[in-house]
Design an enzyme around this catalytic site. Structure first.
Site, PDB file in Angstrom:
ATOM      1  N   LEU A 122       0.820  -1.214   0.000  1.00  0.00           N
ATOM      2  CA  LEU A 122       0.000   0.000   0.000  1.00  0.00           C
ATOM      3  C   LEU A 122       0.850   1.258   0.000  1.00  0.00           C
ATOM      4  O   LEU A 122       0.427   2.304  -0.495  1.00  0.00           O
ATOM      5  CB  LEU A 122      -0.929   0.008   1.216  1.00  0.00           C
ATOM      6  CG  LEU A 122      -1.980  -1.098   1.291  1.00  0.00           C
ATOM      7  CD1 LEU A 122      -2.774  -0.994   2.590  1.00  0.00           C
ATOM      8  CD2 LEU A 122      -2.917  -1.040   0.095  1.00  0.00           C
ATOM      9  N   GLY A 123       2.045   1.172   0.576  1.00  0.00           N
ATOM     10  CA  GLY A 123       2.892   2.357   0.619  1.00  0.00           C
ATOM     11  C   GLY A 123       4.260   2.081   1.202  1.00  0.00           C
ATOM     12  O   GLY A 123       4.469   1.105   1.926  1.00  0.00           O
ATOM     13  N   GLY A 162       7.543   3.914   3.343  1.00  0.00           N
ATOM     14  CA  GLY A 162       7.902   5.027   4.208  1.00  0.00           C
ATOM     15  C   GLY A 162       9.366   4.951   4.602  1.00  0.00           C
ATOM     16  O   GLY A 162      10.070   3.993   4.262  1.00  0.00           O
ATOM     17  N   GLY A 190       9.593   1.849   7.058  1.00  0.00           N
ATOM     18  CA  GLY A 190       9.002   0.554   6.777  1.00  0.00           C
ATOM     19  C   GLY A 190       7.964   0.625   5.665  1.00  0.00           C
ATOM     20  O   GLY A 190       7.749   1.667   5.044  1.00  0.00           O
ATOM     21  N   VAL A 241       3.900  -0.579   4.274  1.00  0.00           N
ATOM     22  CA  VAL A 241       2.552  -0.920   4.691  1.00  0.00           C
ATOM     23  C   VAL A 241       1.921  -1.785   3.601  1.00  0.00           C
ATOM     24  O   VAL A 241       2.045  -1.481   2.404  1.00  0.00           O
ATOM     25  CB  VAL A 241       1.695   0.336   4.939  1.00  0.00           C
ATOM     26  CG1 VAL A 241       0.286  -0.053   5.360  1.00  0.00           C
ATOM     27  CG2 VAL A 241       2.339   1.215   5.996  1.00  0.00           C
ATOM     28  N   ASP A 263       3.905  14.471  14.002  1.00  0.00           N
ATOM     29  CA  ASP A 263       4.087  14.388  12.550  1.00  0.00           C
ATOM     30  C   ASP A 263       2.739  14.390  11.830  1.00  0.00           C
ATOM     31  O   ASP A 263       2.518  13.621  10.894  1.00  0.00           O
ATOM     32  CB  ASP A 263       4.878  13.128  12.191  1.00  0.00           C
ATOM     33  CG  ASP A 263       5.458  13.182  10.776  1.00  0.00           C
ATOM     34  OD1 ASP A 263       5.671  14.304  10.267  1.00  0.00           O
ATOM     35  OD2 ASP A 263       5.694  12.106  10.182  1.00  0.00           O
TER      36      ASP A 263
END
Length: 398
Positions: free
Chosen positions: A179-180, A182, A185, A187, A297
């Protein structure tokens, strides 16, 4: 064993007896037996080993793993090797990262008989454990030096009272798609099987092996466990598969950033009421702050949108990404964190102007970031200040 004193060597005395009884192997009295080897004892011999160890410790280990046994005060106070092992495990273990947690310490204080520790002060232990320190190991080492008896008793309490099984074979994740990505890490969308055996779609975040990412991962787990709110992403589980750890959370459609950029198929741009969206995020931020937690954040990418499977018209904003969050100590309104100031485009002037690497994040700096989020929702992704990076920062500071 009866006459064992702290000055004696665990490895050369109790360790040899423990190992010999558990493995049925004769060991030379001065043979080099390490604590690490004690965790490698064959399963069928562990009961005998635990029976032996019960003699000096006088504790019930009926449901305790051998690795947990080595956190008994008997070992922590008498063996430097055992302490080193403990510090390494606590630094890497998301389940035990809760050690330096104010709520856990206060709960333990309520059931503690302080008369058993006449030479040590609980407040000193608490202040040391909750000190604003980037390295959990430093706090642990200092806590042992200043209050060794209380520290050892507290670790044993954590190990025996708050342990969570990591060997539940029913709980698992099956990765479906990414999904993404970063900094700390990835996701994924996954099939999550809970402890009852039920399987359903969820999102999971994998722990990256680098030290900074482990710290962020542990912090996020600890924070999510304290939160339960309609407008905060729902934490489901921590699952360990093949030595990899995953935070399992409810599955959302995407982020506010995806929404304002028109990337969400089920939630098209301009399909939501900005006022309702903003009010949901505001309630989520207020709830987090009521728990004395600074997110640190907040940004469009850290606000997720949950959409009901059968009704795409019902959309909820969910605050996520708590890897940089921190819970304040009682009476504090801000803290200085040395490594991670947040995302520059959402940082308050006092953070942008911070000297060196000490960033005084606060509830107010979270609210400032929320203000930027409001503007970007209204402006459909555009930043309220200049579009150029250099001039934007100048405008935000002045």
């Amino acid at each position: 064993i009866k006459d064992f004193q702290p000055r004696d060597n665990v490895k050369s005395r109790l360790g040899i007896l423990y190992y010999a009884a558990a493995t049925k192997e004769e060991v030379f009295p001065n043979g080099p037996i390490t604590l690490e080897s004690l965790t490698e004892i064959d399963e069928k011999h562990r009961a005998l080993a635990l029976d032996l160890i019960r003699v000096p410790t006088k504790a019930d280990f009926s449901d305790l793993e051998v690795t947990g046994l080595l956190r008994h005060p008997f070992f922590i106070r008498c063996s430097e090797e055992s302490r080193s092992r403990l510090f390494r495990e606590l630094q890497m273990d998301a389940e035990l990262f809760r050690v330096c947690n104010q709520d856990t310490l206060q709960a333990w204080e309520g059931c503690l008989d302080k008369s058993e520790f006449p030479d040590e002060e609980f407040e000193e232990l608490k202040d040391t454990m909750l000190a604003d320190n980037d390295e959990i190991t430093s706090s642990l080492v200092e806590a042992f030096k200043s209050t060794p008896q209380l520290f050892s008793a507290y670790i044993w309490h954590i190990t025996t009272s708050l342990k969570i099984s990591k060997d539940n074979k029913n709980q698992s994740v099956e990765i479906l798609e990414i999904l993404g990505n970063g900094t700390y890490g990835q996701v994924f969308k996954c099939n999550y099987t809970d402890e009852s055996g039920k399987t359903y779609l969820a999102a999971c975040k994998i722990c990256s092996p680098n030290p900074d990412a482990v710290d962020v991962f542990n912090r996020e787990v600890e924070t999510l466990r304290q939160l339960n709110h309609l407008f905060v992403v729902k934490y489901l589980d921590l699952v360990e598969n093949q030595s990899k750890k995953y935070i399992v959370m409810e599955l959302c459609e995407g982020s506010l950033k995806d929404y304002v950029e028109g990337k969400l198929e089920r939630i098209p741009i301009d399909s939501l009421d900005d006022k309702i969206l903003i009010s949901q995020v505001a309630l989520g931020v207020a709830y987090i702050h009521s728990k004395d937690i600074i997110h640190k954040d907040l940004k469009l990418a850290s606000i997720l949108l949950w959409c009901q499977t059968s009704n795409s018209r019902l959309v909820l904003a969910k605050i996520a990404d708590f890897g940089l969050a921190k819970k304040l100590k009682s009476g504090q309104t801000e803290f200085s964190y040395t490594a991670h100031p947040g995302t520059e485009n959402y940082m308050a002037p006092e953070l942008l102007n911070a000297q060196g690497s000490a960033y005084p994040a606060s509830f107010a700096s979270d609210v400032y970031a929320f203000g930027i989020i409001i503007a970007r929702i209204v402006k459909k992704g555009d930043h309220p200040f200049s579009s150029g990076d250099v001039w934007r920062k100048v405008s935000m500071v002045h």
